[in-house]
Design a protein around this motif. Structure first.
Motif, PDB file in Angstrom:
ATOM      1  N   VAL A  92      10.582   1.737 -11.434  1.00  0.00           N
ATOM      2  CA  VAL A  92      10.341   0.686 -10.432  1.00  0.00           C
ATOM      3  C   VAL A  92       8.958   0.863  -9.809  1.00  0.00           C
ATOM      4  CG1 VAL A  92      11.077  -0.216  -8.190  1.00  0.00           C
ATOM      5  CG2 VAL A  92      12.775   0.295  -9.943  1.00  0.00           C
ATOM      6  N   ILE A  93       8.570   2.107  -9.516  1.00  0.00           N
ATOM      7  CA  ILE A  93       7.244   2.368  -8.951  1.00  0.00           C
ATOM      8  C   ILE A  93       6.161   1.934  -9.930  1.00  0.00           C
ATOM      9  CG2 ILE A  93       5.640   4.190  -8.234  1.00  0.00           C
ATOM     10  CD1 ILE A  93       8.097   5.716  -7.144  1.00  0.00           C
ATOM     11  N   ALA A  94       6.325   2.282 -11.194  1.00  0.00           N
ATOM     12  CA  ALA A  94       5.317   1.927 -12.198  1.00  0.00           C
ATOM     13  C   ALA A  94       5.195   0.416 -12.353  1.00  0.00           C
ATOM     14  CB  ALA A  94       5.671   2.579 -13.534  1.00  0.00           C
ATOM     15  N   ILE A  95       6.324  -0.279 -12.428  1.00  0.00           N
ATOM     16  CA  ILE A  95       6.291  -1.737 -12.586  1.00  0.00           C
ATOM     17  C   ILE A  95       5.673  -2.402 -11.362  1.00  0.00           C
ATOM     18  CG2 ILE A  95       7.740  -3.804 -12.736  1.00  0.00           C
ATOM     19  CD1 ILE A  95       9.633  -2.125 -14.517  1.00  0.00           C
ATOM     20  N   SER A  96       6.061  -1.968 -10.176  1.00  0.00           N
ATOM     21  CA  SER A  96       5.505  -2.583  -8.970  1.00  0.00           C
ATOM     22  C   SER A  96       4.023  -2.254  -8.806  1.00  0.00           C
ATOM     23  CB  SER A  96       6.306  -2.185  -7.725  1.00  0.00           C
ATOM     24  OG  SER A  96       6.275  -0.800  -7.542  1.00  0.00           O
ATOM     25  N   PHE A  97       3.595  -1.067  -9.245  1.00  0.00           N
ATOM     26  CA  PHE A  97       2.168  -0.745  -9.180  1.00  0.00           C
ATOM     27  C   PHE A  97       1.373  -1.623 -10.137  1.00  0.00           C
ATOM     28  CE2 PHE A  97      -1.607   1.516 -10.625  1.00  0.00           C
ATOM     29  CZ  PHE A  97      -2.269   1.659  -9.418  1.00  0.00           C
ATOM     30  N   VAL A  98       1.871  -1.795 -11.341  1.00  0.00           N
ATOM     31  CA  VAL A  98       1.189  -2.663 -12.304  1.00  0.00           C
ATOM     32  C   VAL A  98       1.130  -4.091 -11.769  1.00  0.00           C
ATOM     33  CG1 VAL A  98       1.345  -3.678 -14.614  1.00  0.00           C
ATOM     34  CG2 VAL A  98       1.669  -1.222 -14.305  1.00  0.00           C
ATOM     35  N   LEU A  99       2.230  -4.581 -11.202  1.00  0.00           N
ATOM     36  CA  LEU A  99       2.226  -5.919 -10.611  1.00  0.00           C
ATOM     37  C   LEU A  99       1.212  -6.018  -9.476  1.00  0.00           C
ATOM     38  CD1 LEU A  99       5.985  -6.951 -10.482  1.00  0.00           C
ATOM     39  CD2 LEU A  99       4.135  -8.130 -11.672  1.00  0.00           C
ATOM     40  N   TRP A 100       1.168  -5.004  -8.601  1.00  0.00           N
ATOM     41  CA  TRP A 100       0.203  -5.008  -7.506  1.00  0.00           C
ATOM     42  C   TRP A 100      -1.214  -5.035  -8.054  1.00  0.00           C
ATOM     43  CZ3 TRP A 100      -3.554  -1.306  -6.361  1.00  0.00           C
ATOM     44  CH2 TRP A 100      -4.289  -1.560  -5.199  1.00  0.00           C
ATOM     45  N   PHE A 101      -1.471  -4.216  -9.074  1.00  0.00           N
ATOM     46  CA  PHE A 101      -2.818  -4.155  -9.638  1.00  0.00           C
ATOM     47  C   PHE A 101      -3.217  -5.487 -10.256  1.00  0.00           C
ATOM     48  CE2 PHE A 101      -6.148  -2.974 -12.610  1.00  0.00           C
ATOM     49  CZ  PHE A 101      -6.954  -2.192 -11.803  1.00  0.00           C
ATOM     50  N   VAL A 102      -2.287  -6.136 -10.939  1.00  0.00           N
ATOM     51  CA  VAL A 102      -2.574  -7.430 -11.563  1.00  0.00           C
ATOM     52  C   VAL A 102      -2.768  -8.514 -10.502  1.00  0.00           C
ATOM     53  CG1 VAL A 102      -1.557  -9.269 -12.969  1.00  0.00           C
ATOM     54  CG2 VAL A 102      -1.456  -6.890 -13.740  1.00  0.00           C
ATOM     55  N   LEU A 103      -1.890  -8.545  -9.498  1.00  0.00           N
ATOM     56  CA  LEU A 103      -1.938  -9.607  -8.492  1.00  0.00           C
ATOM     57  C   LEU A 103      -3.063  -9.433  -7.487  1.00  0.00           C
ATOM     58  CD1 LEU A 103       1.870  -9.952  -7.714  1.00  0.00           C
ATOM     59  CD2 LEU A 103       0.448 -11.488  -9.078  1.00  0.00           C
ATOM     60  N   GLU A 104      -3.335  -8.197  -7.099  1.00  0.00           N
ATOM     61  CA  GLU A 104      -4.245  -8.011  -5.979  1.00  0.00           C
ATOM     62  C   GLU A 104      -5.131  -6.797  -6.107  1.00  0.00           C
ATOM     63  OE1 GLU A 104      -3.632  -7.800  -1.241  1.00  0.00           O
ATOM     64  OE2 GLU A 104      -2.017  -6.975  -2.426  1.00  0.00           O
ATOM     65  N   GLY A 105      -4.703  -5.783  -6.793  1.00  0.00           N
ATOM     66  CA  GLY A 105      -5.394  -4.502  -6.801  1.00  0.00           C
ATOM     67  C   GLY A 105      -6.799  -4.525  -7.333  1.00  0.00           C
ATOM     68  N   ALA A 106      -7.010  -5.195  -8.456  1.00  0.00           N
ATOM     69  CA  ALA A 106      -8.344  -5.192  -9.051  1.00  0.00           C
ATOM     70  C   ALA A 106      -9.362  -5.817  -8.102  1.00  0.00           C
ATOM     71  CB  ALA A 106      -8.326  -5.922 -10.381  1.00  0.00           C
ATOM     72  N   SER A 107      -9.042  -6.977  -7.543  1.00  0.00           N
ATOM     73  CA  SER A 107      -9.990  -7.613  -6.621  1.00  0.00           C
ATOM     74  C   SER A 107     -10.129  -6.815  -5.336  1.00  0.00           C
ATOM     75  CB  SER A 107      -9.556  -9.043  -6.315  1.00  0.00           C
ATOM     76  OG  SER A 107      -8.340  -9.046  -5.609  1.00  0.00           O
ATOM     77  N   TYR A 108      -9.041  -6.176  -4.892  1.00  0.00           N
ATOM     78  CA  TYR A 108      -9.098  -5.356  -3.681  1.00  0.00           C
ATOM     79  C   TYR A 108     -10.004  -4.158  -3.899  1.00  0.00           C
ATOM     80  CZ  TYR A 108      -7.554  -2.461   0.201  1.00  0.00           C
ATOM     81  OH  TYR A 108      -7.518  -1.688   1.316  1.00  0.00           O
ATOM     82  N   LEU A 109      -9.870  -3.518  -5.053  1.00  0.00           N
ATOM     83  CA  LEU A 109     -10.684  -2.345  -5.337  1.00  0.00           C
ATOM     84  C   LEU A 109     -12.143  -2.710  -5.601  1.00  0.00           C
ATOM     85  CD1 LEU A 109      -8.206  -0.343  -7.583  1.00  0.00           C
ATOM     86  CD2 LEU A 109      -8.778   0.089  -5.197  1.00  0.00           C
ATOM     87  N   ILE A 110     -12.382  -3.879  -6.198  1.00  0.00           N
ATOM     88  CA  ILE A 110     -13.749  -4.288  -6.502  1.00  0.00           C
ATOM     89  C   ILE A 110     -14.457  -4.793  -5.252  1.00  0.00           C
ATOM     90  CG2 ILE A 110     -15.133  -6.003  -7.734  1.00  0.00           C
ATOM     91  CD1 ILE A 110     -13.034  -5.773 -10.010  1.00  0.00           C
ATOM     92  N   HIS A 111     -13.795  -5.674  -4.501  1.00  0.00           N
ATOM     93  CA  HIS A 111     -14.446  -6.304  -3.351  1.00  0.00           C
ATOM     94  C   HIS A 111     -14.223  -5.545  -2.060  1.00  0.00           C
ATOM     95  CE1 HIS A 111     -15.471  -9.644  -5.858  1.00  0.00           C
ATOM     96  NE2 HIS A 111     -14.201  -9.817  -6.191  1.00  0.00           N
ATOM     97  N   GLY A 112     -13.093  -4.903  -1.924  1.00  0.00           N
ATOM     98  CA  GLY A 112     -12.808  -4.162  -0.693  1.00  0.00           C
ATOM     99  C   GLY A 112     -12.807  -5.074   0.500  1.00  0.00           C
ATOM    100  N   ASN A 113     -13.424  -4.621   1.559  1.00  0.00           N
ATOM    101  CA  ASN A 113     -13.496  -5.402   2.791  1.00  0.00           C
ATOM    102  C   ASN A 113     -14.810  -6.168   2.801  1.00  0.00           C
ATOM    103  OD1 ASN A 113     -13.212  -6.439   5.295  1.00  0.00           O
ATOM    104  ND2 ASN A 113     -13.379  -4.514   6.380  1.00  0.00           N
ATOM    105  N   GLN A 114     -14.750  -7.466   2.833  1.00  0.00           N
ATOM    106  CA  GLN A 114     -15.943  -8.301   2.772  1.00  0.00           C
ATOM    107  C   GLN A 114     -16.734  -8.285   4.083  1.00  0.00           C
ATOM    108  OE1 GLN A 114     -17.051  -9.769   0.085  1.00  0.00           O
ATOM    109  NE2 GLN A 114     -15.291  -9.246  -1.187  1.00  0.00           N
ATOM    110  N   HIS A 115     -16.125  -7.822   5.155  1.00  0.00           N
ATOM    111  CA  HIS A 115     -16.776  -7.909   6.468  1.00  0.00           C
ATOM    112  C   HIS A 115     -17.583  -6.669   6.818  1.00  0.00           C
ATOM    113  CE1 HIS A 115     -14.475 -11.515   7.083  1.00  0.00           C
ATOM    114  NE2 HIS A 115     -13.370 -10.857   6.804  1.00  0.00           N
ATOM    115  N   THR A 116     -17.486  -5.612   6.064  1.00  0.00           N
ATOM    116  CA  THR A 116     -18.219  -4.402   6.388  1.00  0.00           C
ATOM    117  C   THR A 116     -19.449  -4.283   5.507  1.00  0.00           C
ATOM    118  OG1 THR A 116     -16.918  -3.106   4.845  1.00  0.00           O
ATOM    119  CG2 THR A 116     -16.168  -3.153   7.137  1.00  0.00           C
ATOM    120  N   LYS A 117     -20.494  -3.701   6.054  1.00  0.00           N
ATOM    121  CA  LYS A 117     -21.720  -3.483   5.298  1.00  0.00           C
ATOM    122  C   LYS A 117     -21.583  -2.167   4.532  1.00  0.00           C
ATOM    123  CE  LYS A 117     -24.556  -5.777   8.728  1.00  0.00           C
ATOM    124  NZ  LYS A 117     -25.597  -5.618   9.727  1.00  0.00           N
ATOM    125  N   ASN A 118     -22.092  -2.161   3.315  1.00  0.00           N
ATOM    126  CA  ASN A 118     -22.053  -0.949   2.512  1.00  0.00           C
ATOM    127  C   ASN A 118     -23.281  -0.109   2.826  1.00  0.00           C
ATOM    128  OD1 ASN A 118     -19.655  -1.373   1.220  1.00  0.00           O
ATOM    129  ND2 ASN A 118     -20.589  -2.555  -0.427  1.00  0.00           N
TER     130      ASN A 118
END
Length: 187
Positions: A92-118
């Motif tokens: 269940v953890i593996a399936i939900s992690f893969v789903l999270w990564f597909v639905l939101e994780g990749a963009s979350y990890l790539i873009h992160g927080n748009q409001h903070t300066k790097n």
């Protein structure tokens, strides 16, 4: 997308830090490590469930994250209690992690927080986090293979990740600016 204020962010981060401290204590063979990890896993599960319950608009990805966090916390508690045959929980953890990564994780990890300066310092902290994560993985694998310096590398990785989460949780400038680093954006 509007960013809404999340509840219980600080307590969740504090108990993640406590869980990492318990893990470090366990690796080093210190007393009370099991109790610290048990309380941390249990509290993270309860706090995240309450946070989800208080969320006004729930989408599929929110339910998926709830399942991911709850099953991860349950798995941690069951491992502490030495319960055997938790393969379905891992599944269940593996399936939900893969789903999270597909639905939101990749963009979350790539873009992160748009409001903070790097800034350069933030970039160095992020590199340290990646190094710490890789050190934990490599140290764990080396420990399984009984190679030299495995424990040193594992402890170094845990300390680096602990320092990153601790700094992110208790950063003074982050509190003044109401930094939302690490929080998801809601539509």
């Amino acid at each position: 997308m509007s960013n809404t204020k999340k509840i219980l962010t600080q307590p969740l981060r504090i108990f993640i830090v406590a869980m990492l401290m318990g893990l470090l204590m366990k690796v080093l063979g210190w007393p009370m490590a099991t109790q610290v990890m048990f309380v941390s896993f249990t509290t993270i599960g309860i706090l995240y469930s309450f946070r989800f319950w208080k969320k006004p608009i729930k989408q599929f990805k929110d339910y998926n994250k709830l399942i991911l966090v709850l099953f991860w916390a349950i798995n941690g508690v069951l491992n502490i209690l030495d319960v055997q045959h938790t393969i379905y929980i891992h599944l269940v953890i593996a399936i939900s992690f893969v789903l999270w990564f597909v639905l939101e994780g990749a963009s979350y990890l790539i873009h992160g927080n748009q409001h903070t300066k790097n800034s350069t310092l933030q970039l160095l902290w992020n590199i340290a986090m990646v190094f710490g994560t890789l050190a934990i993985i490599a140290g764990s694998l080396m420990k399984i293979l009984h190679w030299e310096y495995a424990l040193s590398l594992l402890v170094l990785g845990i300390v680096i990740v602990f320092a990153y989460v601790f700094r992110d949780t208790f950063a003074v400038e982050g509190l003044k600016n109401e930094d939302t680093n690490g929080e998801e954006l809601q539509a």
